[in-house]
Motif scaffolding. Structure first.
Motif, PDB file in Angstrom:
ATOM      1  N   VAL A 152      38.781  34.769  34.127  1.00 62.32           N
ATOM      2  CA  VAL A 152      40.038  35.295  33.591  1.00 62.32           C
ATOM      3  C   VAL A 152      40.805  34.141  32.974  1.00 62.32           C
ATOM      4  O   VAL A 152      41.038  33.125  33.631  1.00 62.32           O
ATOM      5  N   THR A 166      33.558  37.342  36.485  1.00 62.10           N
ATOM      6  CA  THR A 166      34.039  37.125  35.128  1.00 62.10           C
ATOM      7  C   THR A 166      35.281  36.237  35.108  1.00 62.10           C
ATOM      8  O   THR A 166      36.217  36.445  35.870  1.00 62.10           O
ATOM      9  N   GLN A 205      37.729  37.542  38.081  1.00 63.85           N
ATOM     10  CA  GLN A 205      38.310  38.880  38.269  1.00 63.85           C
ATOM     11  C   GLN A 205      38.654  39.089  39.745  1.00 63.85           C
ATOM     12  O   GLN A 205      39.705  39.611  40.099  1.00 63.85           O
ATOM     13  N   ARG A 243      41.659  37.060  40.625  1.00 65.76           N
ATOM     14  CA  ARG A 243      42.849  37.673  40.070  1.00 65.76           C
ATOM     15  C   ARG A 243      43.291  38.854  40.931  1.00 65.76           C
ATOM     16  O   ARG A 243      44.476  39.034  41.225  1.00 65.76           O
ATOM     17  N   ASP A 255      32.839  40.777  39.020  1.00 63.24           N
ATOM     18  CA  ASP A 255      33.873  40.076  39.783  1.00 63.24           C
ATOM     19  C   ASP A 255      33.925  38.596  39.440  1.00 63.24           C
ATOM     20  O   ASP A 255      34.945  37.939  39.599  1.00 63.24           O
TER      21      ASP A 255
END
Lengths: 188, 188
Positions: B25, B23, A127, A130, B21
DNA sequence: TAAATAGGTCAGCACCATTGACGTAATTTC
DNA sequence: GAAATTACGTCAATGGTGCTGACCTATTTA
């Protein structure tokens, strides 16, 4: 009379440039003479500003352009392998390693072994990764959209065609454009 | 009970990234989502090929891109001062010095004190420096002309306008374009 | 005469790329 | 099942390009 055999060996001279080659040239290379410098210089200055936008953000994270490139392609193509990434970036694995190590250590990217081939360490953004990728791209898109503000869909075609023609010598780039549908064939 | 006061200080943790954060993607950033990546990536690949042409030649001379840039602008604007060159290149004089030193030592460039202000060391190419500048530009012009082979004068306008808009944030670039007449206003 | 300017240089550091060599684990091939 | 190949990691050394900071000379300007 020792060492006289060294006297006529050109390689031992400090500077083999002839007098003619040293002649001073005072006339400028003209913008449009036998060579047209316009696109060369536009391209140079344009790319410098283009990368400058992202550079300012990267400094805040202690990163450089190499980190940006890795982060970008991992976000655009999650699950890519190291080999695929090296092919796109056209660098060696030793060059990649330091940069990738930092992105992994700071949890912008993570590695997951491949399902079929467990030797692979497929790359995915977190995350956090990203979010940074988006922040960087937003800055660049802002400049691009601003530069294209008065450009019609019609005029976008030659611009894209030019950039694509400049880029498409390398198979890895052509393959990327095809796979990710980088084109203006049919806007709507 | 010594050192317990260090326990809750976040700065001492090795990695302050939260679980959220971290995690993973798995979905790619799409080519044309809320951000349009097409120009970003075309520009990246195009510029890499553009500089690659010159890079191959430079290696044969033991030079890099920095040498190319100095040589280019000295040939395009003979007699420019150190200060003017630094302004165009947007680097520090310490960065310039190493590169310029080599070009001077190997007689690609020479310095001549200014007529009015003798503190200046105005830069001029030698015949040798001019020859290399031309060789480098020929390689780049080849790629550009090849990329523009099917481009009409009409279509050249938006391409130039785009590059110019991308580049023109900086005063030094705008001034250069104006002084050197980098434009497509009236081709004939 | 003093200050400002044009430029040079030294030292140290960061970043990004290279080549070469070697190691490990997993997969393929024979 | 052993051997070769593949995917990737890593250590070491090197080169090119940029940076900051400090200090220097020569020249011009106030």
């Amino acid at each position: 009379m020792v060492l006289t055999y060294l006297m006529d060996i050109p390689a031992l001279q400090s500077d083999p440039t002839s007098e003619a080659d040293r002649t001073v040239v005072r006339d400028p290379l003209p913008t449009q003479g036998s060579l047209d410098f316009r696109v060369i210089e536009l391209f140079f200055f344009a790319y410098r500003e283009f990368t400058g936008d992202a550079d300012e953000i990267l400094i805040r994270y202690g990163f450089g352009r190499a980190h940006h490139r890795v982060l970008h392609f991992v976000n655009r193509d999650p699950g890519l392998t190291i080999a695929e990434l090296l092919d796109i970036l056209q660098i060696t694995k030793q060059s990649l390693s330091r940069v990738l190590r930092q992105l992994l250590d700071e949890s912008f990217i993570c590695q997951i072994p491949g399902d079929e081939d467990r030797r692979q360490r497929r790359l995915y953004p977190t995350q956090k990764g990203r979010a940074l990728a988006v922040e960087l791209s937003e800055a660049q898109v802002r400049r691009i959209e601003s530069a294209l503000a008065k450009t019609s869909d019609e005029d976008m075609r030659p611009i894209a065609a030019f950039l694509k023609a400049m880029a498409s010598d390398r198979e890895s780039a052509r393959e990327w454009f095809e796979r990710k549908d980088i084109s203006w064939k049919d806007p709507e």
